[in-house]
Design an enzyme around this catalytic site. Structure first.
Site, PDB file in Angstrom:
ATOM      1  N   ASP A  12       0.814  -1.236   0.000  1.00  0.00           N
ATOM      2  CA  ASP A  12       0.000   0.000   0.000  1.00  0.00           C
ATOM      3  C   ASP A  12       0.835   1.268   0.000  1.00  0.00           C
ATOM      4  O   ASP A  12       0.444   2.294   0.559  1.00  0.00           O
ATOM      5  CB  ASP A  12      -0.965   0.017   1.207  1.00  0.00           C
ATOM      6  CG  ASP A  12      -1.879  -1.195   1.209  1.00  0.00           C
ATOM      7  OD1 ASP A  12      -2.246  -1.633   0.111  1.00  0.00           O
ATOM      8  OD2 ASP A  12      -2.203  -1.700   2.302  1.00  0.00           O
ATOM      9  N   LYS A  15       1.839   2.127  -5.102  1.00  0.00           N
ATOM     10  CA  LYS A  15       2.342   1.530  -6.350  1.00  0.00           C
ATOM     11  C   LYS A  15       1.409   1.838  -7.523  1.00  0.00           C
ATOM     12  O   LYS A  15       1.849   2.179  -8.613  1.00  0.00           O
ATOM     13  CB  LYS A  15       2.473   0.001  -6.196  1.00  0.00           C
ATOM     14  CG  LYS A  15       3.491  -0.431  -5.150  1.00  0.00           C
ATOM     15  CD  LYS A  15       3.531  -1.949  -4.989  1.00  0.00           C
ATOM     16  CE  LYS A  15       2.287  -2.521  -4.367  1.00  0.00           C
ATOM     17  NZ  LYS A  15       2.055  -2.137  -2.962  1.00  0.00           N
ATOM     18  N   GLY A  39      -4.542  -4.326  -3.745  1.00  0.00           N
ATOM     19  CA  GLY A  39      -5.563  -3.305  -3.997  1.00  0.00           C
ATOM     20  C   GLY A  39      -4.825  -2.043  -4.375  1.00  0.00           C
ATOM     21  O   GLY A  39      -4.173  -1.436  -3.526  1.00  0.00           O
ATOM     22  N   HIS A  40      -4.830  -1.696  -5.652  1.00  0.00           N
ATOM     23  CA  HIS A  40      -4.076  -0.544  -6.144  1.00  0.00           C
ATOM     24  C   HIS A  40      -5.064   0.542  -6.549  1.00  0.00           C
ATOM     25  O   HIS A  40      -5.910   0.325  -7.421  1.00  0.00           O
ATOM     26  CB  HIS A  40      -3.196  -0.947  -7.336  1.00  0.00           C
ATOM     27  CG  HIS A  40      -2.182  -1.997  -6.982  1.00  0.00           C
ATOM     28  ND1 HIS A  40      -1.364  -2.604  -7.900  1.00  0.00           N
ATOM     29  CD2 HIS A  40      -1.845  -2.554  -5.786  1.00  0.00           C
ATOM     30  CE1 HIS A  40      -0.570  -3.476  -7.286  1.00  0.00           C
ATOM     31  NE2 HIS A  40      -0.848  -3.467  -6.005  1.00  0.00           N
ATOM     32  N   GLN A 226       2.015  -6.120  -3.275  1.00  0.00           N
ATOM     33  CA  GLN A 226       2.504  -6.233  -1.895  1.00  0.00           C
ATOM     34  C   GLN A 226       3.785  -5.404  -1.717  1.00  0.00           C
ATOM     35  O   GLN A 226       3.887  -4.359  -2.332  1.00  0.00           O
ATOM     36  CB  GLN A 226       2.736  -7.707  -1.499  1.00  0.00           C
ATOM     37  CG  GLN A 226       1.453  -8.512  -1.350  1.00  0.00           C
ATOM     38  CD  GLN A 226       0.836  -8.946  -2.660  1.00  0.00           C
ATOM     39  OE1 GLN A 226       1.488  -9.585  -3.443  1.00  0.00           O
ATOM     40  NE2 GLN A 226      -0.419  -8.618  -2.876  1.00  0.00           N
TER      41      GLN A 226
END
Ligand code: GDP
Ligand code: IMO
Ligand code: MG
Length: 428
Positions: A12, A15, A39-40, A226
């Site tokens: 988080d 990225k 989750g981007h 990650q």
């Protein structure tokens, strides 16, 4: 220049935003590990898009996105994400923009059930990892067990697929009651033809695909998920994810190493630390070492919207940790950094930066501790850096914070994020 982009902390870091920014100058954007535990979040003209599986370069219409075989793919999540992007007019025909490596392992309903059951059974014990519950660990486990089912298996006669599924699920029969077991099996079989239909036009042999585009001088961006501290080998084991998150993983999880070994490696870090899930964070603001730090954490969480993009869990907050960042740079082969979210700290009178780990007996740690028990006992040594008004190089104090990071970890800070929007990024 071709780039491998990695999270340099516990995930988080921002990225998605940097991938979106750099994709303006990439032809191919490639995921090579992880799954929909990621989750981007991307903000473009005030509109938020959250992606879990499809590479974050997809919002630039000129890109082709590849899901490499190092990823574990939940076909239902994948199809749902495609549907959302179609509804948002990002593309009409998914196969014109997205390719999937045929050797990619599938996350099946029983993987997810196993992940959730294990975690709920481990609640309150040291075995509780706080996973995202997406079936990631079990999917990599069955891959290593050599029982996994892959995208290419969907194209066999259904009877052969079922035979493989039975052989796979049989390994875990004792974990489920008979009714649940047969339900998980039938949930899978009912969707096989549908998954096949969607995936067929996207399926590629990734090596042939990458080799061709490499020969055509296309520009590549590899999107890590990650972060280095969640790497299976080098992270804070066992509180890690089940894939490799360092730069060499790109040459395995999207198999054309001739290309990946000449990439620059860009590590993404926040100006502070966050983590979701369990496991030690030496600089976590828990009120142990710095008076008033719990309030600081609450403020950062609120201002920075630090809630998981996948599970919505509140993220734990810590002071910047240069010892961990230096370890991440070395172990992951990072050539340059992007530092994000300094804007969230703007206006604070000062900010703490950890520059050394000590043992409870006062002795200095000369390396990043390998054992989590040691890591959870670390006494951080802090230096204060003066606060800044704006989080870019025009602010003398922010510039000296960035220079401190560069000096400590030994690589330059090339990008500075000062807001969530695509264009809120300084290139140094
Ligand atoms: P990822 O998993 O590394 O892609 O990061 P996430 O998307 O899960 O979390 C990063 C969050 O910070 C997202 O909500 C981004 O929109 C936001 N973000 C990224 N960079 C910046 C920045 O420089 N400043 C601010 N204020 N927000 C940012
Ligand atoms: P992005 O790509 C933050 C964490 C989970 C848990 C551990 C194992 O958005 O940075 P898993 O479901 O992978 O078995 O969970 O890893 N984790 C993440 N934390 N960001 C992520 O992805 C993460 N993906 C997994 O919270 O602690
Ligand atoms: Mg995220």
């Amino acid at each position: 220049m071709n780039t491998i982009l990695l999270g340099a902390q516990w995930g988080d870091e921002g990225k998605g935003k940097v991938v979106d920014h750099l994709s303006a100058e990439a032809d191919l954007v490639v995921r090579f590990q992880g799954g929909n535990n990621a989750g981007h979040s991307l903000w473009v003209n005030g509109k938020k898009t959250v992606l879990h599986l499809i590479p974050s370069g997809i919002l630039h219409p000129h890109t082709t996105c590849l899901i490499g075989e190092g990823v574990v793919l939940d076909p239902n999540v994948f199809i749902e994400e495609i549907t959302q992007l179609q509804a948002a007019n990002v593309f009409t025909k998914a196969h014109e923009r997205i390719k999937v490596a045929e050797r990619t392992h599938l996350i099946l309903p029983f993987h997810k059930a196993l992940d959730v059951a294990r975690e709920s059974g481990a609640k309150g014990t040291k075995a509780h990892i706080g996973t995202t519950g997406r079936g990631i660990g079990p999917a990599y486990e069955t891959k290593a067990l050599r029982r996994g089912l892959r995208v290419v298996d969907l194209f066999q006669p259904e009877s052969q697929f079922l035979e493989k599924l039975e052989s796979l699920m049989n390994e875990y029969r004792a974990k489920f009651n008979p009714l649940e077991y047969s339900d998980l099996q039938s949930q899978t079989m009912k969707d096989v033809l549908y998954w096949r239909k969607v995936l067929e036009p996207m399926m590629v042999d990734s090596t042939t695909f990458l080799a061709k585009h490499f020969a055509d001088n296309k520009r590549f961006l590899f999107e890590g998920a990650q972060g280095v501290m969640l790497d299976m080998d080098h992270g804070t084991y066992p509180y890690v994810t089940s894939s490799s998150t360092t730069s060499p993983a790109a040459g395995i999880g999207a198999a054309y190493p001739k290309l990946t070994r000449s990439c620059r490696v860009l590590g993404i870090a926040k100006a502070y630390i966050t983590r979701v899930g369990t496991g030690p964070v030496p600089t976590e603001m828990l009120g142990k070492f710095v008076p008033g730090e719990v309030e600081v954490a609450e403020n950062i969480r609120k201002l920075g919207q630090e809630f998981g993009a996948t599970t919505g869990r509140p993220r734990r907050i810590g002071w910047q940790d240069l010892v961990a960042l230096k370890y991440a740079v070395d172990v992951a082969g990072i050539d340059a950094l992007a530092i994000m979210k300094g804007d969230i700290l703007a206006g604070m009178p000062d900010f703490k930066v950890c520059v050394e780990y000590r043992k409870p007996n006062g002795e200095k740690w000369n390396q990043f501790p390998a054992r989590v028990e040691d890591l959870s006992e670390v006494v951080p040594v802090y230096e204060s850096v003066p606060g800044w008004k704006v989080a870019n190089s025009s602010d003398t104090n922010y510039r000296s914070y960035l220079e401190k990071i560069e000096k400590f970890v030994g690589v330059p800070v090339k990008f500075v994020g000062y807001g969530p929007e695509r264009q809120q990024m300084e290139v140094r």
